[in-house]
Structures are given as C-alpha cells and as structure tokens.
Write a protein that holds these residues in place. Structure first.
Motif, mmCIF file in Angstrom:
data_model
loop_
_atom_site.group_PDB
_atom_site.id
_atom_site.type_symbol
_atom_site.label_atom_id
_atom_site.label_comp_id
_atom_site.label_asym_id
_atom_site.label_seq_id
_atom_site.Cartn_x
_atom_site.Cartn_y
_atom_site.Cartn_z
ATOM 1 N N SER A 248 0.991 -1.754 0.081
ATOM 2 C CA SER A 248 0.443 -0.130 0.088
ATOM 3 C C SER A 248 0.368 1.369 -0.440
ATOM 4 O O SER A 248 0.140 2.252 0.425
ATOM 5 C CB SER A 248 -0.874 0.525 1.487
ATOM 6 O OG SER A 248 -0.109 -0.505 2.385
ATOM 7 N N ALA A 249 2.128 1.186 -0.048
ATOM 8 C CA ALA A 249 2.984 2.269 0.307
ATOM 9 C C ALA A 249 2.978 3.490 -1.348
ATOM 10 O O ALA A 249 3.068 2.765 -2.940
ATOM 11 C CB ALA A 249 5.127 1.554 0.176
ATOM 12 N N GLU A 264 2.771 4.966 3.924
ATOM 13 C CA GLU A 264 1.369 4.680 3.431
ATOM 14 C C GLU A 264 0.430 5.379 4.171
ATOM 15 O O GLU A 264 1.095 6.152 5.387
ATOM 16 C CB GLU A 264 1.727 2.912 3.355
ATOM 17 C CG GLU A 264 1.710 2.768 4.313
ATOM 18 C CD GLU A 264 2.103 1.778 5.212
ATOM 19 O OE1 GLU A 264 1.339 0.355 4.780
ATOM 20 O OE2 GLU A 264 2.207 0.642 5.594
#
Length: 800
Positions: A248-249, A264
């Motif tokens: 999710s970064a 993130e």
C-alpha cells in the motif's frame, strides 16, 4: 532547508473537493501563472496551495507558506477515500525550485514558442526545464504524478520523472546518474547532503552523505541493496529493488535525517517504514547537538570524574534525540575558566574537523583548543590533533566497528565558574564552617591588603593568559608578532602621525621589505585590552579584499600596537565631508565605495566560519587605498557569534548617530550593521554628516531631513552639490537613497541582508526595477531620524 520547511507548510493544507475537480490535467500554451499576494483572500482561503494541474492523487502548482512566502513550484500527492473525498494534506514529492523558494508575484510561464520558466518577483529566472524543444506547447500531469512537456506533435520533450528530488512515486525509476538528495543545515550552519543513488558499476543502490563549504562531515557509502536488472530501478507496487515495501506504499522519500522510507496512508496520516539497514549512529546528529549516540538510545555527556559535575542537560527529557544543551554556555570572553570533559571510548562525527598538527601532545591540543574560540572539542588520534567546531555529534565506540577509534577519547570544552564548588562537599559541616569564619575574620583585618594582592595577581594572571593566547595564535597562522623595538624602528620612533582615534594614535611606517604600514598605538587599559584582543582575533583570521589587512601586532608589557596595510587615501570621512569642490569624490567613485562596503559586510555576516558583527560602521572606519578601493577597518567592538545563533545579547556599543534602534533592548543581530551601512550611504550621497550642527535646527539631523524630503518627493534636494556629475546622475543617486531607506527600517527584520544589497547594486538592470515599490511605499519612520542621533556617548561600551 526547504525540505525541512515543507512538512510544516503543508501539514494543514486542505482542498475543497469541488475546487480540485475544477482543475484540468493539462493546459496548452501560451499561459502564465503568478503567485498571488498574501493579502489575496482567495489565495489565503486555499491555505497556501494554488493548483495548476490535478490528476488522480496528484496536484501540481504553487505550494507556499500561509503568508505567501517560500513558494515552490511542486507536485504533491494526497490520499482519497473510496468515494473520492480528499482525506489528507498534500505531501510534496517533486519540486522545481527546491532550495530557491520564491515569493509573492513570482511567475511561471509556458510560452507558445519558448522555454518553460519560473521567474521571481523581480523577473529573475529561478528555474527552467532543461533540454526542451522550443516548440513545446502543452503541460500535462499524468495520473502517475509525472509532469510532462509535449510538443506540437504530442511527443514528450521533458518530464519531471527524469529529475527526481527526494522522492519516487509508483512507476518512477531511479536511473544511473540520478539520485535522491536532501540537504540539511547542521548546528554549525554548514550543510550536508544525504544521497541515495545507483552505483551501476558495482550493481548496488548506495546511501551516502556529502558535505558543502567548509564542513568536512562524512559518512562512508553503504551498499544497501543489489541491482539485478533494470526492473529493480523502478518503484513498483510492493517492490523496489531488493527492498521489502508495503503493497500500500504510495511513495518513497529520503528524509532530512538521512533515512529512506516508504510511505503509506495509515491511521489518518502518512506513515513511513525505514528501508535502509544502517546503524542510526552512523548519521551525524542522529541524537542532536551535544548528545551521545548509543545502541540503547541517546543521552547527554556525563562527567565520570569524582566531581560529577553536570555540564549538559537534555533539551526535552521525553525526546532525547533532540539533543542537549550546555548548562553554562561557552563564553569566548571567559576562556580562563574553561576546561575539558573527557569521554573515553567515544568518537565524534567529523563535522568541521580541522587537523591542527600531527605531532601535538595531549597537553598542547588542550592549550590550542582553549585559545581557539571556535573549537568546541578535540580528538587525539594516533598523534594527530583534530579540532571540532560548530556542533558536536558523538557516538560510542564498539569493538565490532570503528576500529581505528576504539582507543580514543573525545574532549569537550566546558565552561566552569571562576569559583566552582564540588557538589559532593558538605559546606554545612563544622570543618567548612570554621574555614568560612576564619576567612571572614581575616578579611575584616586585611581587606585592603587582600584586595591589592587579588588585583595584582589577577592582572598578572590575565597578562600571562593573554600572552599564551597570542603566542598560540601564531601557531594557527595568525599575523606576525612584532616587538616594540621593531615597531619603533619601523615608524622612526613614531615620528609621523597620520591619524588619531578614541583608543590611540596611528603612525606611518615602512617595513624592512619596503611595504608601507599604518601602526595604531593603543593607549589605556580594560576596554583597550579587550578591543585589542577582539581585533587580532577577528580580522587576524580572515581575508577579504574589502577588509583592511592586519599585518601584525605587538603585545609587550603594557604596549598594545596593531600593524595594518597602509591605505594611501586615508579614511572616508576626509573625502565626503570636505566642502572643497576639487577634492570631492566623483559619482562613480562614491558608488564603487558603497558597493565595496556592502561586499565587506556581506562577507563578515555570511562568508566566515563564525558570523562577525562589526558594530561600529562609520566613515572613519572605512579606509581607502590609492585606487579608492574601500576596506572596512577597526574591529575593536566587533562581536563573533555562532552560525546557529540568530541574535546576541550584549551591552550597547558603537558610535552615536550610527546605532540601530534595537540597541534599546540590547538584543542585536547583523542587521545592526545594515542600519549603520544605510546611514553611511546617505552621508556619502548627500556629502554631509548625519548630525551637522552647522545646519539650521530643522535640518540638523540628516535622517529627519531625509524623511521630510522623501514625503515631499524632493530627494533631489539632498544630492551633494559639490560635484557636477552627482547632479547629472541624480536619478541613480536617488535610487541608491531608496536602498539606504530599506536598510534604515525601524524593524530590523524588514531590513535586507547585505548579500541582498550587493545583488541589488551589481545587477545589470537599473536598481529601481529591482526594488519592490510596494514595500518601499510602506517604509516605517517612527524612530528613524530620532533615535540614532540622540544616544549619548557615555552609555556606550567604549570611546570612539
């Protein structure tokens, strides 16, 4: 640096969803955008961001502080919820003018047939897109956050992805010869740059630190991750090279602490995870200034001796990485009462490390560091004496690393009280009570005798310390030390007096080499000795064309003499206050002298290891050589302050008529010199003294007269009448008067820096174009014209 500033600038930025939707993802030229004034309500309503292009999670535009200053042309990323609503403040991931922020009224221009350029409020180019086809006519922001310039055929001529700053976004690659960099200011006001780059020759990503200016800070490159293919160079979802990155970064950023983190959106904020497997203690100032970096955390240096004195305390007990402060700050004027705190088995990061000698003993290292005000600590390693100045970053030695440092110790200079008392002593015990009683009775019967011995002993001790101080200065490359007999011969027994000042007379002399010199023979004690040491210490260690050259000095018994390079045309006051038309200076010479003074002051304020405030700028202290080159002289009242200090508290000093209003609070900055410079400029241009009692009462004070003429629009009346070319160049003279008015602002924060003044004077365009007329129209005159002329000489720290 701006990288440190931007999180503060954008921490509370917010957009209205409707506003975001109103902005396109591309725009065709010709087009230009100007940063609104801080007074513009619509701009203030947008909380410091003026969007130009928006696409997906990215916005491109001007990012400014709330008052409209320190603006970047930048790209930012923000987080959105599932329904498209914005739920985060934009985070800058690329900027064009990083390190060179612009102010209100700066302009971004996308011509139909020209160069994509950012100019400041004075139309001076700050940034432009490199290697761009002049037919580029479209600016586009992609959904990946890539800003592109397209030509008429829709081919890409330039893209921001090719010029990364400190961040990578998804889909962006870090190619060879590119680097993520962040430049930070250290406590010594020098700068270092952390760098994350590709070393393609060895197939690794590397992390390193390089230094700027006089700083010698260093960190050996770390080979942090192998590169197996070109695909490793791209930041992809959940992957960047061999790094483990959260899926999710959204972006990777090199921080001001040297750590590379993947960010993130988590818990309503951007949260970073460190990617570099580097020992935190390898980073200079990982624990802040004057703090020790240990495996278990940060702590202040501790005195391990039996005295157990506390010399340092944490700035914030709950945040030890913020550093420590000295309980008793080092005073350059009290070096007699300084000693060293020894930390065995430690080393310091070599920030501004100076190798003094390879043959010095520990005792000699201590002596040299004591007399060198800029030396904060030293480390003796294998017979080499290293000095540290401007900030202290210490780390513990461990057997697993830093092998050459394991047996060394760091010696930190500390300030002790002249009468220090061990905290372990019990002063209330009978033993110490009897000592106090005996001492008191002895003092009653022998007070005069004791005082006499104290005075004589102190004078003798101070003279011995001063002798050692001056002797050791010679070892540090300071000017020549003459004997009194030598200077008697040089001046032919002081037979040719060429000047006289508050502290003594000046005599002409000729050295055996044939060089002409001016020898100042100081007369008096106390303030004279202090002025003498200040002069030698200040100007003896610096060299600049617009500062008078100190050839040498003499300190023998009660004789104090300073030897300068001879200035054939004497001091400035002889030329500008002379009503003889034949000897009056021509306009181009006056202009050159003003610029020379500005350059000299700019060097003192910004070009030296320590900031030097002269504190006595006046025509009598401006000397002219045979070609009328101006050189600033007389540093007897000067003040040296660290680059991390913005102001200093000191007793009032200077000359009535040239003293800035802020002296009333005894808290001054280098802007006190700027004020004095403004007065000298007016005196040069008007050909009269600031206070001229020969004038009528209403015209006696030049600043009051200047204020009145400025309000009446009659500044031409003030131009010196003694030279015809002053009148023929009256327009340019008046514009320079406006610069002087800028320097004479009552509020010191509104005065320009001397480097800004030099830039104004040296610009190829007219000065009038470079001045912000809106600012000039707002000049404040509440105290200007009254304070500077009314301070009495008896409240100053020394005669002049």
């Amino acid at each position: 640096m701006i990288t440190l500033l931007m999180p503060l600038i954008i921490s509370a930025l917010v957009f209205v969803d409707a506003e975001i939707m109103d902005y396109p993802s591309f725009v065709d030229g010709p087009k230009s955008w100007r940063i609104p004034s801080s007074s513009d309500y619509n701009f203030r309503e947008s909380y410091g961001v003026k969007p130009i292009l928006v696409n997906g999670m990215f916005v491109c535009g001007f990012h400014c502080s709330y008052d409209g200053d320190n603006c970047l042309f930048a790209i930012s990323i923000f987080s959105t919820s599932y329904d498209g609503h914005i739920r985060s403040s934009p985070q800058v991931v690329w900027s064009a003018n990083r390190g060179y922020p612009v102010q209100s009224q700066a302009q971004l221009q996308l011509p139909h047939d020209g160069q994509f350029t950012l100019t400041d409020a004075y139309n001076f180019p700050v940034w432009h897109a490199d290697n761009v086809d002049t037919s580029s006519s479209r600016l586009k922001l992609s959904a990946e956050g890539n800003l592109m310039l397209l030509n008429k055929a829709s081919d890409m001529d330039w893209q921001s992805f090719d010029y990364p700053t400190d961040s990578l976004v998804l889909g962006q690659s870090l190619w060879p010869f590119q680097a993520l960099t962040v430049t930070v200011s250290l406590p010594n006001s020098s700068r270092v740059s952390y760098e994350f780059a590709v070393n393609y020759s060895v197939g690794y990503f590397t992390a390193s630190m390089v230094s700027y200016g006089e700083s010698t800070a260093s960190m050996d490159p770390y080979y942090v991750s192998p590169i197996l293919s070109d695909a490793d160079l791209e930041f992809q979802k959940g992957k960047f090279g061999n790094f483990s990155v959260s899926a999710s970064a959204k972006f990777i950023q090199l921080g001001s602490d040297g750590h590379l983190k993947a960010y993130e959106w988590k818990d309503s904020k951007w949260e970073g995870t460190d990617l570099l497997p580097i020992d935190p203690c390898s980073y200079p100032f990982a624990c802040g200034n004057y703090s020790v970096c240990l495996k278990e955390g940060c702590s202040c240096p501790v005195d391990a001796s039996e005295n157990g004195t506390t010399y340092f305390k944490p700035i914030n007990y709950t945040k030890p990485d913020l550093g420590c402060y000295a309980v008793s700050p080092i005073s350059c004027e009290s070096f007699i009462h300084q000693s060293f705190l020894e930390l065995q088995g430690y080393y310091f990061h070599p920030v501004k490390k100076h190798l003094i000698s390879e043959t010095k003993t520990l005792k000699e290292c201590k002596a040299l560091c004591l007399i060198n005000c800029s030396c904060e600590a030293f480390m003796d390693t294998e017979g080499s004496c290293y000095f540290l100045s401007g900030g202290l970053s210490i780390a513990k030695n461990y057997s697993s690393g830093y092998g050459t440092y394991n047996d060394n110790s760091v010696f930190i200079k500390v300030q002790s009280s002249p009468i220090s008392q061990s905290p372990n002593k019990n002063v209330s015990s009978p033993k110490y009570t009897s000592v106090i009683v005996s001492s008191t009775l002895g003092a009653i019967f022998g007070v005069f005798l004791i005082c006499a011995f104290i005075i004589l002993g102190f004078r003798k001790g101070f003279q011995e310390v001063e002798e050692d101080y001056l002797d050791n200065m010679l070892m540090l490359g300071m000017p020549t030390r003459f004997s009194y007999e030598e200077l008697k011969n040089v001046t032919k027994n002081f037979s040719k007096k060429i000047g006289e000042g508050g502290f003594g007379s000046v005599f002409h002399g000729t050295l055996p080499s044939g060089s002409e010199v001016a020898v100042k023979h100081l007369v008096g004690f106390g303030a004279v000795n202090k002025s003498f040491v200040a002069e030698v210490q200040t100007i003896g260690s610096i060299h600049h064309f617009n500062l008078v050259s100190l050839v040498g000095f003499c300190a023998e018994k009660f004789n104090r003499l300073l030897v300068y390079k001879y200035m054939a045309n004497g001091s400035l006051d002889r030329w500008i206050f002379n009503k003889n038309q034949e000897s009056a200076l021509r306009w181009h010479i006056r202009k050159k002298i003003i610029i020379d003074i500005a350059k000299g002051l700019a060097y003192l304020h910004e070009g030296c290891n320590q900031k030097i405030i002269h504190l006595d700028i006046k025509p009598q202290n401006i000397l002219l050589d045979e070609n009328f080159n101006a050189r600033i002289s007389d540093f007897g009242l000067s003040k040296l302050i660290g680059r991390d200090q913005s102001r200093v508290v000191t007793a009032m000093r200077g000359t009535p008529g040239y003293i800035a209003p802020e002296w009333l609070s005894s808290v001054i900055t280098e802007k006190a010199d700027v004020y004095s410079f403004g007065i000298v400029v007016l005196e040069i241009l008007c050909g009269r003294r600031n206070v001229d009692k020969s004038q009528q009462e209403e015209d006696m004070h030049l600043l009051r007269l200047f204020r009145r003429k400025q309000e009446e629009g009659q500044l031409l009346d003030l131009v010196d009448q003694c030279r015809d070319d002053m009148q023929s160049n009256a327009t340019e003279v008046v514009e320079m008067m406006k610069v002087a008015a800028w320097c004479l602002q009552n509020e010191y924060a509104r005065r320009p820096s001397m480097s800004a003044v030099v830039k104004l004077f040296e610009d190829s365009n007219d000065v009038v174009r470079k001045l912000n007329e809106d600012f000039l129209n707002g000049l404040t005159w509440e105290i200007v014209g009254s304070f500077a002329s009314q301070v009495s000489p008896f409240i100053l720290s020394g005669p002049r």
